[in-house]
Design a protein around this motif. Structure first.
Motif, PDB file in Angstrom:
ATOM      1  N   SER A 271       7.982  -0.517  -0.963  1.00 39.19           N
ATOM      2  CA  SER A 271       7.710  -1.100   0.354  1.00 39.19           C
ATOM      3  C   SER A 271       8.988  -1.215   1.179  1.00 39.19           C
ATOM      4  O   SER A 271       8.996  -0.948   2.374  1.00 39.19           O
ATOM      5  N   TYR A 272      10.074  -1.614   0.520  1.00 40.23           N
ATOM      6  CA  TYR A 272      11.344  -1.751   1.237  1.00 40.23           C
ATOM      7  C   TYR A 272      11.838  -0.388   1.720  1.00 40.23           C
ATOM      8  O   TYR A 272      12.275  -0.252   2.864  1.00 40.23           O
TER       9      TYR A 272
ATOM     10  N   THR B 299       0.838  -1.192   0.000  1.00 41.83           N
ATOM     11  CA  THR B 299       0.000   0.000   0.000  1.00 41.83           C
ATOM     12  C   THR B 299       0.871   1.239   0.000  1.00 41.83           C
ATOM     13  O   THR B 299       2.043   1.190   0.347  1.00 41.83           O
ATOM     14  N   THR B 300       0.298   2.336  -0.379  1.00 41.48           N
ATOM     15  CA  THR B 300       0.997   3.610  -0.374  1.00 41.48           C
ATOM     16  C   THR B 300       0.870   4.234   1.009  1.00 41.48           C
ATOM     17  O   THR B 300      -0.230   4.371   1.525  1.00 41.48           O
ATOM     18  N   PRO B 301       1.984   4.587   1.643  1.00 41.60           N
ATOM     19  CA  PRO B 301       1.920   5.114   3.002  1.00 41.60           C
ATOM     20  C   PRO B 301       1.643   6.610   3.056  1.00 41.60           C
ATOM     21  O   PRO B 301       1.858   7.321   2.086  1.00 41.60           O
ATOM     22  N   THR B 302       1.172   7.051   4.182  1.00 44.34           N
ATOM     23  CA  THR B 302       1.099   8.482   4.468  1.00 44.34           C
ATOM     24  C   THR B 302       2.288   8.821   5.345  1.00 44.34           C
ATOM     25  O   THR B 302       2.928   7.942   5.900  1.00 44.34           O
ATOM     26  N   TRP B 303       2.567  10.073   5.472  1.00 44.50           N
ATOM     27  CA  TRP B 303       3.701  10.500   6.274  1.00 44.50           C
ATOM     28  C   TRP B 303       3.201  11.071   7.575  1.00 44.50           C
ATOM     29  O   TRP B 303       2.392  11.983   7.592  1.00 44.50           O
ATOM     30  N   LYS B 304       3.657  10.534   8.650  1.00 46.69           N
ATOM     31  CA  LYS B 304       3.359  11.085   9.962  1.00 46.69           C
ATOM     32  C   LYS B 304       4.705  11.483  10.539  1.00 46.69           C
ATOM     33  O   LYS B 304       5.585  10.654  10.714  1.00 46.69           O
ATOM     34  N   THR B 305       4.880  12.742  10.782  1.00 46.10           N
ATOM     35  CA  THR B 305       6.181  13.218  11.226  1.00 46.10           C
ATOM     36  C   THR B 305       6.086  13.756  12.645  1.00 46.10           C
ATOM     37  O   THR B 305       5.014  14.045  13.149  1.00 46.10           O
TER      38      THR B 305
ATOM     39  N   GLU C  33      13.655  -4.925  -8.134  1.00 48.92           N
ATOM     40  CA  GLU C  33      12.357  -5.354  -7.595  1.00 48.92           C
ATOM     41  C   GLU C  33      12.459  -6.760  -7.004  1.00 48.92           C
ATOM     42  O   GLU C  33      11.957  -7.030  -5.925  1.00 48.92           O
ATOM     43  N   ALA C  34      13.106  -7.672  -7.742  1.00 44.33           N
ATOM     44  CA  ALA C  34      13.271  -9.042  -7.254  1.00 44.33           C
ATOM     45  C   ALA C  34      14.137  -9.062  -5.992  1.00 44.33           C
ATOM     46  O   ALA C  34      13.840  -9.802  -5.042  1.00 44.33           O
ATOM     47  N   GLY C  35      15.182  -8.242  -5.955  1.00 43.48           N
ATOM     48  CA  GLY C  35      16.026  -8.158  -4.769  1.00 43.48           C
ATOM     49  C   GLY C  35      15.274  -7.623  -3.567  1.00 43.48           C
ATOM     50  O   GLY C  35      15.407  -8.132  -2.450  1.00 43.48           O
ATOM     51  N   CYS C  36      14.448  -6.605  -3.783  1.00 41.75           N
ATOM     52  CA  CYS C  36      13.652  -6.042  -2.691  1.00 41.75           C
ATOM     53  C   CYS C  36      12.583  -7.026  -2.221  1.00 41.75           C
ATOM     54  O   CYS C  36      12.302  -7.128  -1.031  1.00 41.75           O
TER      55      CYS C  36
ATOM     56  N   LEU D  29      10.968  15.979   3.291  1.00 44.23           N
ATOM     57  CA  LEU D  29      10.873  16.277   1.859  1.00 44.23           C
ATOM     58  C   LEU D  29      11.801  15.373   1.051  1.00 44.23           C
ATOM     59  O   LEU D  29      11.417  14.856  -0.001  1.00 44.23           O
ATOM     60  N   GLU D  30      12.994  15.155   1.551  1.00 46.62           N
ATOM     61  CA  GLU D  30      13.944  14.304   0.846  1.00 46.62           C
ATOM     62  C   GLU D  30      13.476  12.844   0.824  1.00 46.62           C
ATOM     63  O   GLU D  30      13.568  12.157  -0.194  1.00 46.62           O
ATOM     64  N   LEU D  31      12.940  12.372   1.940  1.00 48.31           N
ATOM     65  CA  LEU D  31      12.454  10.993   2.013  1.00 48.31           C
ATOM     66  C   LEU D  31      11.224  10.790   1.142  1.00 48.31           C
ATOM     67  O   LEU D  31      11.046   9.724   0.541  1.00 48.31           O
ATOM     68  N   LYS D  32      10.376  11.811   1.062  1.00 50.17           N
ATOM     69  CA  LYS D  32       9.214  11.705   0.170  1.00 50.17           C
ATOM     70  C   LYS D  32       9.676  11.584  -1.282  1.00 50.17           C
ATOM     71  O   LYS D  32       9.115  10.809  -2.058  1.00 50.17           O
ATOM     72  N   SER D  33      10.714  12.326  -1.631  1.00 51.47           N
ATOM     73  CA  SER D  33      11.271  12.242  -2.980  1.00 51.47           C
ATOM     74  C   SER D  33      11.841  10.847  -3.237  1.00 51.47           C
ATOM     75  O   SER D  33      11.626  10.260  -4.302  1.00 51.47           O
ATOM     76  N   CYS D  34      12.550  10.303  -2.261  1.00 53.05           N
ATOM     77  CA  CYS D  34      13.100   8.939  -2.400  1.00 53.05           C
ATOM     78  C   CYS D  34      11.972   7.927  -2.559  1.00 53.05           C
ATOM     79  O   CYS D  34      12.064   7.019  -3.384  1.00 53.05           O
ATOM     80  N   TYR D  35      10.926   8.083  -1.769  1.00 53.03           N
ATOM     81  CA  TYR D  35       9.815   7.141  -1.839  1.00 53.03           C
ATOM     82  C   TYR D  35       9.158   7.201  -3.223  1.00 53.03           C
ATOM     83  O   TYR D  35       8.828   6.174  -3.803  1.00 53.03           O
ATOM     84  N   LYS D  36       9.002   8.406  -3.766  1.00 48.07           N
ATOM     85  CA  LYS D  36       8.415   8.568  -5.101  1.00 48.07           C
ATOM     86  C   LYS D  36       9.281   7.879  -6.154  1.00 48.07           C
ATOM     87  O   LYS D  36       8.776   7.191  -7.034  1.00 48.07           O
TER      88      LYS D  36
END
Length: 142
Positions: A63-64, A5-11, A98-101, A45-52
């Motif tokens: 997910s990983y 699932t796509t997560p939300t950010w709780k900071t 993807e297979a590694g993750c 902001l940086e982590l959101k960019s990485c997640y995208k």
């Protein structure tokens, strides 16, 4: 099979009581990525960019990355780990990452070294172990 699932950010704020920086960080849907440490606004902001970017690679990678963010212990190491995993796209195809993750999601260590070892050893090419079916666990009939 794991549901992705796509997560939300709780900071949480670095200083003071826990709480969101502001509502613009809470605009994703479904489950929550809630880091166990305080993350600065720039870090979020940086982590959101990485997640995208991880979503662009595939759902297992996303997910990983989400689990790395959730279970990381230091903000800079989390960000560096996310960037290092995403840099693997330069050396491997997205389907290989993807297979590694997918293989790494079977474990409980969420860091760059886990993925790097899987990719370097080529274990991402191996078939994943089969999950036992409920019928296999029903041995008390004998």
């Amino acid at each position: 099979m794991m549901t992705l699932t796509t997560p939300t950010w709780k900071t949480t704020q670095i200083y003071g009581d826990p709480g969101p920086f502001n509502s613009k960080h809470n605009n994703m849907e479904h489950n929550t990525i809630e880091p166990t440490i305080a993350i600065t606004e720039m870090g979020v902001l940086e982590l959101k960019s990485c997640y995208k970017q991880a979503q662009d690679v595939g759902p297992n990678t996303a997910s990983y990355i989400a689990l790395l963010i959730k279970h990381g212990r230091m903000e800079r190491r989390i960000i560096d780990g996310c960037h290092a995993i995403l840099r693997l796209v330069r050396a491997y195809q997205s389907s290989d990452i993807e297979a590694g993750c997918q293989r790494a999601l079977m474990g409980s260590n969420y860091n760059y070294k886990t993925i790097a070892t899987i990719m370097t050893n080529g274990t991402y090419r191996l078939d994943l172990p089969m999950e036992p079916s409920p019928e296999d666990n029903n041995d008390d009939d004998h």
